[in-house]
Design a protein around this motif. Sequence first.
Motif, PDB file in Angstrom:
ATOM      1  N   ILE A 186      47.740  44.625  46.015  1.00 11.56           N
ATOM      2  CA  ILE A 186      46.926  43.620  46.701  1.00 11.56           C
ATOM      3  C   ILE A 186      46.008  44.509  47.732  1.00 11.56           C
ATOM      4  N   PRO A 187      44.622  44.053  47.633  1.00 11.53           N
ATOM      5  CA  PRO A 187      43.691  45.093  48.628  1.00 11.53           C
ATOM      6  C   PRO A 187      43.867  44.016  49.846  1.00 11.53           C
ATOM      7  N   PRO A 240      38.017  44.649  50.662  1.00 11.98           N
ATOM      8  CA  PRO A 240      38.004  44.620  49.286  1.00 11.98           C
ATOM      9  C   PRO A 240      38.206  46.046  48.525  1.00 11.98           C
ATOM     10  N   LYS A 289      39.304  41.800  45.313  1.00 10.82           N
ATOM     11  CA  LYS A 289      39.111  41.401  46.561  1.00 10.82           C
ATOM     12  C   LYS A 289      39.894  40.029  46.413  1.00 10.82           C
ATOM     13  N   PHE A 290      40.147  39.392  47.893  1.00  9.88           N
ATOM     14  CA  PHE A 290      40.232  37.924  47.807  1.00  9.88           C
ATOM     15  C   PHE A 290      39.304  37.163  47.690  1.00  9.88           C
ATOM     16  N   GLY A 291      39.518  36.053  47.020  1.00 11.81           N
ATOM     17  CA  GLY A 291      38.347  35.429  46.608  1.00 11.81           C
ATOM     18  C   GLY A 291      38.031  35.453  45.242  1.00 11.81           C
ATOM     19  N   GLY A 292      38.521  37.014  44.662  1.00 15.69           N
ATOM     20  CA  GLY A 292      38.034  37.127  43.229  1.00 15.69           C
ATOM     21  C   GLY A 292      39.584  37.429  42.644  1.00 15.69           C
ATOM     22  N   LEU A 293      39.295  38.631  41.936  1.00 13.18           N
ATOM     23  CA  LEU A 293      40.678  39.351  41.403  1.00 13.18           C
ATOM     24  C   LEU A 293      41.683  39.991  42.139  1.00 13.18           C
ATOM     25  N   ILE A 294      42.829  39.643  42.258  1.00 11.57           N
ATOM     26  CA  ILE A 294      43.947  40.488  42.677  1.00 11.57           C
ATOM     27  C   ILE A 294      44.975  40.553  41.864  1.00 11.57           C
ATOM     28  N   THR A 330      48.399  40.023  40.732  1.00 15.85           N
ATOM     29  CA  THR A 330      49.655  39.409  41.240  1.00 15.85           C
ATOM     30  C   THR A 330      50.377  39.313  39.570  1.00 15.85           C
ATOM     31  N   SER A 331      51.722  38.868  39.721  1.00 17.49           N
ATOM     32  CA  SER A 331      52.205  38.580  38.307  1.00 17.49           C
ATOM     33  C   SER A 331      51.863  39.525  37.216  1.00 17.49           C
TER      34      SER A 331
END
Lengths: 245, 279
Positions: free
Chosen positions: A175-176, A180, A199-204, A206-207
Motif C-alpha cells: 500500500i502506497p 503515490p 496510488k489511492f484512487g487508482g491501483l493499490i 490488496t488481496s
Amino acid sequence: MDVMRHCSSFLLPATSTAADSDGVGGTAAPPPAYALVLLNQRLPRFAPLLWQHAQVRMCADGGANRVYDEMPDLFPDEDASAIRNRYKPEAIRGDMDSIRPEVMDFYRTLLCILVAGALGGRFDHEIGNINVLCRFSDTRIILISDDCLIQLLPRTHRHEIHILSSVEGPHCGLIPIGMPSKSTTTTGLKWDLADTEMKFGGLISTSNIAKEETVTVRSDSDLLWTISIKKPGFASQHEVHKKSI
Amino acid sequence: MDVMRHCSSFLLPATSTAADSDGVGGTAAPPPAYALVLLNQRLPRFAPLLWQHAQVRMCADGGANRVYDEMPDLFPDEDASAIRNRYKPEAIRGDMDSIRPEVMDFYRTLGTKILDESHDQDTTDLHKCVSYIRDSTPELNNSNLCILVAGALGGRFDHEIGNINVLCRFSDTRIILISDDCLIQLLPRTHRHEIHILSSVEGPHCGLIPIGMPSKSTTTTGLKWDLADTEMKFGGLISTSNIAKEETVTVRSDSDLLWTISIKKPGFASQHEVHKKSI
C-alpha cells in the motif's frame, strides 16, 4: 531486623545457578533476576558471563560502542558479525551524544518493535499508529492483530520478505501510504508488479497472494506491507500436513 | 467553491429524518437517498437502523452470511426465520467465494438477485456493489445518493485499505464506511465541507487524514485543534485524536482527505440521558 543475604553468583558459570543455591537467601530463596547495564568504559573481561546471567541487558549511550567494538575482541576465534548479532542489548538509553551513528544504526536495524493492539477500534487511532511507522521509518516496527501484520518497507532498500507459510499468508498487500508510488516491482506474488504505478484512487495491491517462499519488493516510495496471519490449527507444519486443504 | 454538507442522520431513528432537516443541503433540500452495502464482517449493533434508512440494501458476497446468521441475533426475542425473511437484500454481488451455498439458495428463493462476478478479479466486492448501485438502481435519486457500508473496517488490513480505496476511486459519490466504533468518508478537495455533528450519536473524537498524498494546506473550524493552512502528510502531522468542539465543523483542503469520527456507544442516545449521567 531482617537478614539480607548477598552472593556474587553472577561471577560463577551461568549453568550452576539453576542447580545450586545461589546464596541469596539460601536454598529456600529464589535466584536473583539479573539485569545488566553497560556504561562507556572498557568492557570487563567477564562481560560475556554477566551477559549470560542477565535477563535484560542495556547500554547507556556510548556503552553501545563498547559492546559493538569490544565484545568481538573477547571472542577472537569467532566471526565478529556473529558476536555482534548475539550480544544485542534490549535497549540503549541516554542523551546519545557518545554513541557513534553507525553503532546506533546497527542496533536500530537489529531492533524490531512488535506492537499489539494498534489495529481495529477507532480508525483515527489506527491511522495514527500507522503514522508512527512512517515517522520512524528507520526502525523496524510491526503492528500485529489476530488477522494480519503491517510493516513499513522504506524506499531506501530492496526488500526480501521470507514467508513462513505455516503461520502467515497467503493473503497480502502493498500500500502506497501517504504518497503515490510511480514505480514498484515485485517477485513472488500471484499478481506481481512490474514497474507499476500505485496510488489511492487508482491501483493499490490488496488481496494479493504470496506464492513463493520469498517475496521481493523494490519501490520508489515507502510502502506498507501487510500479510494475513493464519488462524489456530496451522500452528505447525505437522498439523498442516494432516489437514485436508 | 461549492459547499458540500454532511450529516450522520442515518444514526438517528428512521422516523425523525422525514420530519426534520437532516442537514444535507439545509431544510430546503431533499433528504439523502440511502443505500446499504453489507460486507463480510460482524454486523454493527445498529445494522437494523441502517437497514431501515436505506431504500436499497445489498450484500457483497459473504456479507449475506452475516445478515443470515447475525440479524436474528440482534432480535433475540423474535423468530429467526421471520427476521431472515424481513431483512432480505435486493441483491448479492461479488466473486461468491465466501457466501455459503445454503445462504445463497435461501436468498435466491426469496427473490434476491444473485450477481456472480467471479470472473472479475480486478475490483473488490465493495467496488462491484458501488458500481451496481450507481448504475443499476434508477429508483435512487443519484444527486442525493449516499451509500452506507457496514463491515468494511477491521479484520484484514488489506481488505480495509482496499475498501477505503473505493472511496477514493468513487470520489464523486457519497460513501460512508461504518463500524461499531467510527465512520469514515472522503472529503473531496473540490468542495468546502460543512459537517453537522450529531453529538447525541457521534464524536467527539475525530480526525482528518491525507490518504494517498500529502496535503499542502488544510484549514478547519470547529475542532479543538483547528488546522490553519496547515500541511499534513504521513511521516509528519496528520490530525488524529482531534475533538469536534462545535456543532458544525468546516474543512477546506487542497487535497482529498478522509474524515473520521467516533460513534457513541449505547447509553448516550439522548441529551436527556447525558444530563442524568454523573460525569
